[in-house]
Scaffold this active site. Structure first.
Site, PDB file in Angstrom:
ATOM      1  CG  HIS A 204       5.381  -6.152  -4.761  1.00  7.75           C
ATOM      2  ND1 HIS A 204       4.159  -5.949  -4.167  1.00  7.75           N
ATOM      3  CD2 HIS A 204       6.097  -5.046  -4.509  1.00  7.75           C
ATOM      4  CE1 HIS A 204       4.135  -4.767  -3.585  1.00  7.75           C
ATOM      5  NE2 HIS A 204       5.299  -4.190  -3.776  1.00  7.75           N
TER       6      HIS A 204
ATOM      7  N   GLY B 132       0.842  -1.197   0.000  1.00  8.21           N
ATOM      8  CA  GLY B 132       0.000   0.000   0.000  1.00  8.21           C
ATOM      9  C   GLY B 132       0.867   1.232   0.000  1.00  8.21           C
TER      10      GLY B 132
ATOM     11  CB  CYS C 263       5.272  -4.069   0.015  1.00  7.22           C
ATOM     12  SG  CYS C 263       6.050  -2.509  -0.349  1.00  7.22           S
ATOM     13  CE1 TYR C 264       1.559   1.073   5.780  1.00 11.34           C
ATOM     14  CE2 TYR C 264      -0.063  -0.692   5.995  1.00 11.34           C
ATOM     15  CZ  TYR C 264       0.476   0.518   6.431  1.00 11.34           C
ATOM     16  OH  TYR C 264      -0.071   1.151   7.518  1.00 11.34           O
TER      17      TYR C 264
ATOM     18  N   GLY D 223     -22.371 -11.976 -25.047  1.00 10.14           N
ATOM     19  CA  GLY D 223     -21.046 -11.975 -24.417  1.00 10.14           C
ATOM     20  C   GLY D 223     -20.942 -13.131 -23.442  1.00 10.14           C
TER      21      GLY D 223
ATOM     22  CE  LYS E   8     -14.655 -11.142 -19.792  1.00  8.87           C
ATOM     23  NZ  LYS E   8     -15.949 -10.463 -19.843  1.00  8.87           N
TER      24      LYS E   8
ATOM     25  CD  GLU F 210       2.342  -8.952  -5.163  1.00 14.10           C
ATOM     26  OE1 GLU F 210       3.137  -9.683  -4.563  1.00 14.10           O
ATOM     27  OE2 GLU F 210       2.142  -7.766  -4.880  1.00 14.10           O
TER      28      GLU F 210
ATOM     29  CG  ASP G  94     -18.936 -11.364 -18.238  1.00 11.54           C
ATOM     30  OD1 ASP G  94     -18.110 -12.272 -18.440  1.00 11.54           O
ATOM     31  OD2 ASP G  94     -18.620 -10.167 -18.090  1.00 11.54           O
TER      32      ASP G  94
END
Ligand code: XMP
Length: 515
Positions: A172, A56, A83-84, A228, A371, A174, A230
């Protein structure tokens, strides 16, 4: 949801928080993001199996920095601070955190100081490149914590209290720039926390169908289809849950692609026995769009007319109590900032306003999914590829791709050109490589020559972009032969076009659509 392992990510506002959640889910473990103002009781009620504290922008020493109840660390579950999140752990347990001389941003090489399960089976233990983005650093680890790694610029790049299973990393794991970052996250999930990879799309499908069945009982649900992915997945899931008590409505607003409405109806009917009404409302939309040039006005007219048509159709179905929506997890998270619920809850692009107006209860089966997970669910549900891989198509359709005034002739020109773009992208195998590819009809004419004749005709712009989430995009570096093929075909086959141009702008500062 019947998953056993659940990681709760406490969000302190990092741009990477969603990425952490996705990585954990890719590892087969369910994860949820919650804002850092979450209370202890609320957290306990979630029954987390492990906690991740995100990065953050704040500095943990400053008076208004977000903190958490120290009792979060007394739940007897493993914790990973990033991190934070690392600074917060150091601060909470009595270490010292100081602003660095310079903000560090970019790649660094990690040196391992002490062994721990996070470093199990990494590929290159001597030269692990990690991604850093921080201002503060931990100078002294708290009592009970040992230093696990350092870099040339940071003495404590990772630390841990191995007995309490509380770990913290300055880098990080990720982001893809951190080599073996996913392995480090896996090690936290499976080696440190001993979780089970029990989050799968088939378990999601099973539990979602059964919980929708329980919630809806014997009531009826209405669902707008767009073609679509979704809305198609929402409809198929609901169909499996409540069968013919699901009523699907597909509205042809007159600005769909060539043959699109029919194609959606035919393909869906071939595969699923849906209760589907195809409403031909082209006239109503097109007459209201007559003479309108302003993009925002086009969008508003289409949005309002859609609500009107949908409302009429849904109102004619007796006993409808529910509206199904394809809200995805990023919409849910974005509507709640890391500091807590924001005033503006994002409504779905195409049906915003419907639930309030129609007094319906909402069913949103995709609320927990990203998604890419929706695509996996679609494959699992045997939804045909044309839905799974279809490019996004805006609610206002071709109306915002005929720049300026919309007429039947101009729509026809755009439809033909667009069909060629779609065909050529499919034929060259580029359709799935790009995020979106389409034609735009410009409001100007240019001079050309055809045979011995001078022509004065329309210009088509090609917009073909790469993107991950449509928030940013860049023009696709598509081979020039494919562009040449598209251009030749459009100029030869579409009457009224004598020039094709390729849009080479990125987003930002441009947008994907032209209007
Ligand atoms: P922009 O043009 O803002 O588009 O870069 C980002 C993505 O959103 C799609 N888009 C829409 N989708 N209703 C939708 O359902 C809309 O009104 C709308 N406007 C833009 C666009 O196609 C791109 O994928």
């Amino acid at each position: 949801m019947q998953v056993q392992s659940k990681v709760v990510i406490i969000d302190f506002g990092s741009q990477y928080t969603q990425l952490i959640a996705r990585r954990i889910r890719e590892a087969g473990v369910y994860s949820e993001i919650h804002p850092c103002i979450i209370g202890l009781d609320e957290l306990k009620a979630l029954e987390p199996s492990a906690l991740v504290l995100s990065g953050g922008p704040a500095s943990v020493g400053s008076p208004d920095s977000p903190l958490v109840d120290p009792a979060f660390f007394g739940l007897d579950i493993p914790v990973l601070g990033i991190c934070y999140g690392m600074h917060l752990i150091a601060h909470t347990f009595g270490g010292s955190v100081e602003p660095s001389m310079n903000r560090e941003y970019g790649r660094s090489t990690l040196e391992f100081v002490n062994d721990c399960p996070l470093w199990d089976a990494l590929q290159d233990k001597d030269n692990l490149i990690v991604w850093m983005s921080h201002g503060d650093t931990v100078l002294v680890p708290p009592p009970g914590f040992e230093i696990l790694a350092r870099t040339s610029s940071v003495d404590i790049a990772a630390m841990g209290n191995q007995e309490k299973k509380v770990y913290a990393v300055q880098f990080h794991p990720e982001v893809a720039h951190t080599e073996d970052g996913f392995k480090i996250l896996h090690n936290f999930l499976f080696k440190v926390a001993g979780l089970k990879p029990d989050w799968s799309m088939s378990s999601f499908i099973e539990s979602t169908i059964s919980s929708m069945r329980d919630a809806i009982g014997d009531e009826h649900v209405v669902c707008g289809l767009s073609g679509g992915i979704d809305s198609t997945v929402v409809a198929v899931l609901l169909h499996k849950a409540i069968g013919k008590r699901l009523h699907c409505i597909l509205v042809d607003n007159g600005v769909l692609r060539q043959g699109e409405g029919e194609e959606v109806v035919e393909t869906l009917s071939e595969h699923f026995d849906l209760n589907l009404k195809y409403v031909q409302a082209q006239e109503r939309f097109l007459s209201r769009l007559e003479g309108v040039e302003d993009p925002e006005l086009k969008r508003k007219i289409i949005g309002h007319t859609f609500i009107e048509v949908f409302d009429e159709e849904a109102g004619s179905i007796p006993g409808v109590k529910w509206l199904a929506q394809g809200t995805l997890y990023p919409d849910v998270i974005e509507s709640v900032s890391f500091k807590g619920p924001s005033a503006v809850i994002k409504s779905h692009h195409n049906v915003g306003g419907l639930p309030e107006q129609m007094n319906l209860k909402l069913v949103e089966p995709l609320r927990e999914l990203f998604k890419d997970e929706v695509r996996k669910v679609a494959v699992e549900l045997d939804i045909p590829d044309i839905f799974v891989w279809r490019h996004p198509f805006p609610g206002p359709g071709l109306a915002i791709r005929v720049i300026g005034e919309i007429t039947a002739d101009r729509l026809e020109i755009l439809r033909k050109a667009d069909r060629i773009v779609q065909n050529e992208l499919h034929a060259s195998d580029w359709y799935r490589k790009v995020w979106q590819g389409f034609a735009v009809l410009l409001p100007l004419k240019t001079v050309g020559v055809m045979g011995d004749e001078r022509t004065y005709e329309n210009v088509i712009a090609l917009r073909i972009v790469d993107s991950v989430d449509a928030m940013t995009a860049d023009w696709s570096r598509i081979p020039s032969e494919i562009l040449a093929g598209i251009s030749n075909r459009i100029i030869n086959e579409v009457q009224g076009v004598n020039r094709v141009v390729f849009d080479i702008s990125s987003k930002p500062p441009s947008t994907i659509e032209w209007e």
